[in-house]
Scaffold this active site. Structure first.
Site: not given
Ligand code: HOZ
Length: 432
Positions: A148, A243, A271
């Protein structure tokens, strides 16, 4: 019980949210749909704990999905934000703290010879791809199934995190032309990478990879896989983009690139570097980053980029992240993993507890997955039962079988003990 109850503040807030926001939330994972529970609404956090609006306390393993690496409301971070706020929130002009945080990041991750701050990880990835296409004059991008990279149009195909949680193959609304510029390969499959480059010579702009997958649950790279990506991209003239939105400043100050000793061409961050404030960054080789406007022709901008509060929070947080504290964090995470394995074994529940440094996932399948298709072959119903039981026991887990747990430096033996004790009961329930 944590189930929403008529008359509770939680129920009232959830009802109002559902009338306002799609699915009642501002990010899909918060809806708790895959675990079959009403969502929780949190209003306070301190150290390893969070409290919901009805005053229930939980040991928190979501950790704001990474940024709460010091625990919630860390005094040094909160004070830095207050001090910065007193001087003005945002100026739309360069602020000294941007340079300070940029220098700290460069010192920790020297491959970022030049960098730029954005307001989110999604923006950072989107911008890094633009640079890669401009630098190479090529259109195709390789990504891995189950990874992702934010909600960048071209990277939503077979994505992890919320996309995997909802079991949708991609996203509606992405044009065929955009989707067609992405090649999706299985993670950890070096032969598939070679084959893709063989079939598309001189056409692939970049390979973008989470060096440790953390959005299909945690999946470790096989020995030699990241090296293969480095060698293949180099010999083809393509770029390698790490990433590190999750792994940056989590697997250590130098992130995955330090841990695995691979120097990518470009890196994306987010983050932790903002201490819990909205932030992203991308950076890498100076010759590539000099393509970014106004130095070069690749346009990218942001009114709130380099926001003084995010810079202040990030500086305060990164100052606390010493090698000793990373060592303790990793040791505590290993203790947690051991306790969870013992609890599952005692309950006769077949799970794989996968840990890479201070990142962890409990997969409801007997072996650690090597890619997203294996991760998807987990018992979702068992996870939902496990999750619900843990929540009832005061332990808040990521509400998806395809997300990582994020231990913090504020979690200690008491929180680990409480979690393992709750897991003994939850694994029994998951098995039934
Ligand atoms: N993409 C974030 C970590 N995998 C999750 C939080 C989100 O999508 O709100």
């Amino acid at each position: 019980m944590t189930t929403a109850v008529a008359g509770s503040r939680l129920t009232e807030i959830v009802e109002r949210a559902e009338a306002l926001f799609p699915g009642g939330v501002n990010s899909p994972v918060r809806a708790f749909r895959s675990v079959g529970r009403p969502p929780i609404v949190l209003e306070r956090g301190l150290g390893p704990h969070v409290w919901d609006v009805d005053g229930r306390r939980y040991v928190d393993w979501i950790g704001a999905w990474g940024p709460a690496i010091l625990g919630h409301a860390h005094p040094a971070v909160a004070a830095a934000i207050s001090r910065a706020a007193e001087k003005g929130l945002s100026f739309g002009a360069t602020h000294p703290s941007e340079i300070e945080l940029g220098e700290v990041i460069h010192a920790a991750m020297p491959s970022l010879e030049r960098l730029r701050f954005t307001s989110s990880g999604t923006e950072a990835v989107m911008s890094a791809l633009r640079v890669a296409r401009a630098a190479t004059g090529r259109d195709l991008v390789v990504k891995f199934a189950g990874a992702y990279h934010g909600h960048v149009d071209s990277l939503l195909a077979e994505a992890g995190s919320g996309v995997a949680t909802q079991a949708i193959p991609g996203s509606a609304g992405v044009s065929a032309a955009v989707a067609g510029s992405t090649i999706v390969l299985p993670f950890n499959d070096a032969a598939a990478v070679s084959a893709a480059f063989g079939a598309n010579p001189d056409q692939i702009a970049a390979v973008v990879v989470e060096p440790v997958v953390a959005n299909s649950g945690v999946i470790a790279p096989r020995a030699g896989f990241l090296e293969h990506l480095r060698e293949t991209t180099l010999s083809d003239g393509a770029l390698l983009i790490f990433d590190e939105v999750i792994t940056g400043f989590r697997l250590g100050r130098g992130g995955a690139q330090e841990r695995f000793a691979i120097r990518p061409d470009l890196t994306t961050l987010g983050k932790i570097i903002g201490g819990g404030m909205p932030i992203g960054a991308y950076g890498g080789r100076a010759d590539l980053m000099e393509l970014v406007a106004p130095a070069g022709p690749v346009y990218q901008a942001g009114t709130l980029a380099g926001h003084p509060l995010a810079m202040a929070a990030g500086l305060a947080m990164l100052a606390e992240l010493t090698p000793e504290r990373y060592g303790e964090l990793e040791a505590h995470t290993a203790e947690l993993a051991t306790g969870l394995i013992e609890a599952a074994t005692a309950a006769g529940c077949a799970v794989a507890v996968v840990r890479v440094g201070p990142l962890l996932t409990v997969f409801f399948r007997p072996t650690a997955p090597v890619d997203a298709s294996e991760a998807a072959d987990s018992d979702r119903n068992a996870f939902a039962r496990f999750f619900g039981s843990m929540l009832d026991g005061g332990i808040l887990l990521p509400p998806s079988p395809f997300e990582a747990w994020f231990p913090s430096m504020a979690h200690g033996p008491a929180e680990i003990e409480a979690t393992v004790a709750a897991a003994r009961i939850a694994f029994e329930l998951a098995r039934s």
